[in-house]
Write a protein that holds these residues in place. Sequence first.
Motif, PDB file in Angstrom:
ATOM      1  N   LYS A   1     -28.754 109.699 133.373  1.00  0.00           N
ATOM      2  CA  LYS A   1     -30.079 109.850 132.765  1.00  0.00           C
ATOM      3  C   LYS A   1     -29.963 109.881 131.250  1.00  0.00           C
ATOM      4  O   LYS A   1     -30.790 109.303 130.534  1.00  0.00           O
TER       5      LYS A   1
ATOM      6  N   SER B   1     -27.715 108.054 140.358  1.00  0.00           N
ATOM      7  CA  SER B   1     -28.259 108.957 141.376  1.00  0.00           C
ATOM      8  C   SER B   1     -27.539 110.304 141.337  1.00  0.00           C
ATOM      9  O   SER B   1     -28.154 111.367 141.483  1.00  0.00           O
TER      10      SER B   1
ATOM     11  N   ASP C   1     -34.576 106.794 146.394  1.00  0.00           N
ATOM     12  CA  ASP C   1     -35.404 107.894 145.896  1.00  0.00           C
ATOM     13  C   ASP C   1     -36.240 107.416 144.705  1.00  0.00           C
ATOM     14  O   ASP C   1     -35.762 106.661 143.856  1.00  0.00           O
ATOM     15  N   GLN C   2     -37.472 107.877 144.640  1.00  0.00           N
ATOM     16  CA  GLN C   2     -38.388 107.377 143.610  1.00  0.00           C
ATOM     17  C   GLN C   2     -37.909 107.694 142.198  1.00  0.00           C
ATOM     18  O   GLN C   2     -38.047 106.869 141.283  1.00  0.00           O
ATOM     19  N   GLU C   3     -37.320 108.879 142.006  1.00  0.00           N
ATOM     20  CA  GLU C   3     -36.831 109.232 140.676  1.00  0.00           C
ATOM     21  C   GLU C   3     -35.689 108.321 140.239  1.00  0.00           C
ATOM     22  O   GLU C   3     -35.614 107.907 139.072  1.00  0.00           O
TER      23      GLU C   3
ATOM     24  N   GLN D   1     -35.203 105.202 141.330  1.00  0.00           N
ATOM     25  CA  GLN D   1     -35.805 103.893 141.069  1.00  0.00           C
ATOM     26  C   GLN D   1     -36.560 103.878 139.741  1.00  0.00           C
ATOM     27  O   GLN D   1     -36.518 102.892 139.005  1.00  0.00           O
ATOM     28  N   ASP D   2     -37.235 104.973 139.419  1.00  0.00           N
ATOM     29  CA  ASP D   2     -37.949 105.041 138.147  1.00  0.00           C
ATOM     30  C   ASP D   2     -36.983 104.905 136.973  1.00  0.00           C
ATOM     31  O   ASP D   2     -37.281 104.219 135.981  1.00  0.00           O
ATOM     32  N   LEU D   3     -35.814 105.532 137.084  1.00  0.00           N
ATOM     33  CA  LEU D   3     -34.814 105.426 136.018  1.00  0.00           C
ATOM     34  C   LEU D   3     -34.253 104.010 135.938  1.00  0.00           C
ATOM     35  O   LEU D   3     -33.975 103.503 134.840  1.00  0.00           O
TER      36      LEU D   3
ATOM     37  N   TYR E   1     -35.856 101.258 136.604  1.00  0.00           N
ATOM     38  CA  TYR E   1     -36.848 100.418 135.926  1.00  0.00           C
ATOM     39  C   TYR E   1     -37.059 100.835 134.471  1.00  0.00           C
ATOM     40  O   TYR E   1     -37.378  99.991 133.618  1.00  0.00           O
ATOM     41  N   GLU E   2     -36.855 102.114 134.185  1.00  0.00           N
ATOM     42  CA  GLU E   2     -36.913 102.551 132.795  1.00  0.00           C
ATOM     43  C   GLU E   2     -35.781 101.913 131.994  1.00  0.00           C
ATOM     44  O   GLU E   2     -35.984 101.466 130.854  1.00  0.00           O
TER      45      GLU E   2
ATOM     46  N   GLU F   1     -36.738  98.377 131.271  1.00  0.00           N
ATOM     47  CA  GLU F   1     -37.776  98.304 130.237  1.00  0.00           C
ATOM     48  C   GLU F   1     -37.202  98.546 128.842  1.00  0.00           C
ATOM     49  O   GLU F   1     -37.504  97.812 127.887  1.00  0.00           O
TER      50      GLU F   1
ATOM     51  N   TYR G   1     -35.474  93.389 141.917  1.00  0.00           N
ATOM     52  CA  TYR G   1     -34.904  93.517 140.577  1.00  0.00           C
ATOM     53  C   TYR G   1     -34.950  92.191 139.818  1.00  0.00           C
ATOM     54  O   TYR G   1     -35.230  92.167 138.619  1.00  0.00           O
TER      55      TYR G   1
END
Length: 253
Positions: free
Chosen positions: A153, A179, A190-192, A194-196, A198-199, A202, A224
């Motif tokens: 992260k 993860s 897990d959504q968190e 996956q959010d990372l 895609y972050e 971006e 992806y």
Amino acid sequence: MKIKKNKFKEHISKKNKQIGIWSCLTNNTIAEIISVTGFDWSVIDMEHSPNDIQEVLTQLQVMEGYDTEPVVRVPWNEPIMVKRILDMGAQTILYPFVQNVEEAKVAVEATRYPPKGIRGIMSAARMNRYGHVENYYLEAEKEICVLIQCETKEAIKNIPEIAKVDGIDGIFIGPSDLSGSIGKIGQFEDQEVQDLIYEGLELATKAGKPAGILTGKKDYAKKYVEAGYTFVAINSDTNLFARSAENLLKEFK
């Protein structure tokens, strides 16, 4: 003799999609099959696979002449191994676990001759066709591709600054360690997590750098690619063999 052009580096710099595979089986025949099949790139993994120096060398030799770009993931971000891998003729290096700007600079410096870096100078080796490549020391930097893995992260948050380091050619998001860094080891869907993922895409895109990723799941690989990841490893040789063998056996037992 002219230096070998790194078509993979050229393609990702233009954001042309590159489909790859992870190679962990330390086997020349596997390397040849991957190349004949026509993957754009293939990671020869030294971090989590038992590939040693000699095995990497022979896989590089087997892949010579094919369009598949061998990407060597070194065991760690340190210059000695990188020096040896480059002298063996690899042109694309993937560094694991790069966390910040300082570590990104160390990664680049290991691939550059003085005064830009600390790469040791060898007069005749595979990298310059044993002395036959004209102006190798002046041309090498143009064809060396440096990919760094952001797999925590913290590293994701640092992508904007990491991407500014001169010589970084691509940002690779590592889902497994990502993860684990948030206490959800192995929970790739897990959504968190996956959010990372895609972050990371971006932030790399905003910084003007192509982004890469690995997944063993076909549906996620397609997502992806569609989302904008430039270089995607869509499976590994180990996983392909293991799951195919498993599914075949299930039909008979």
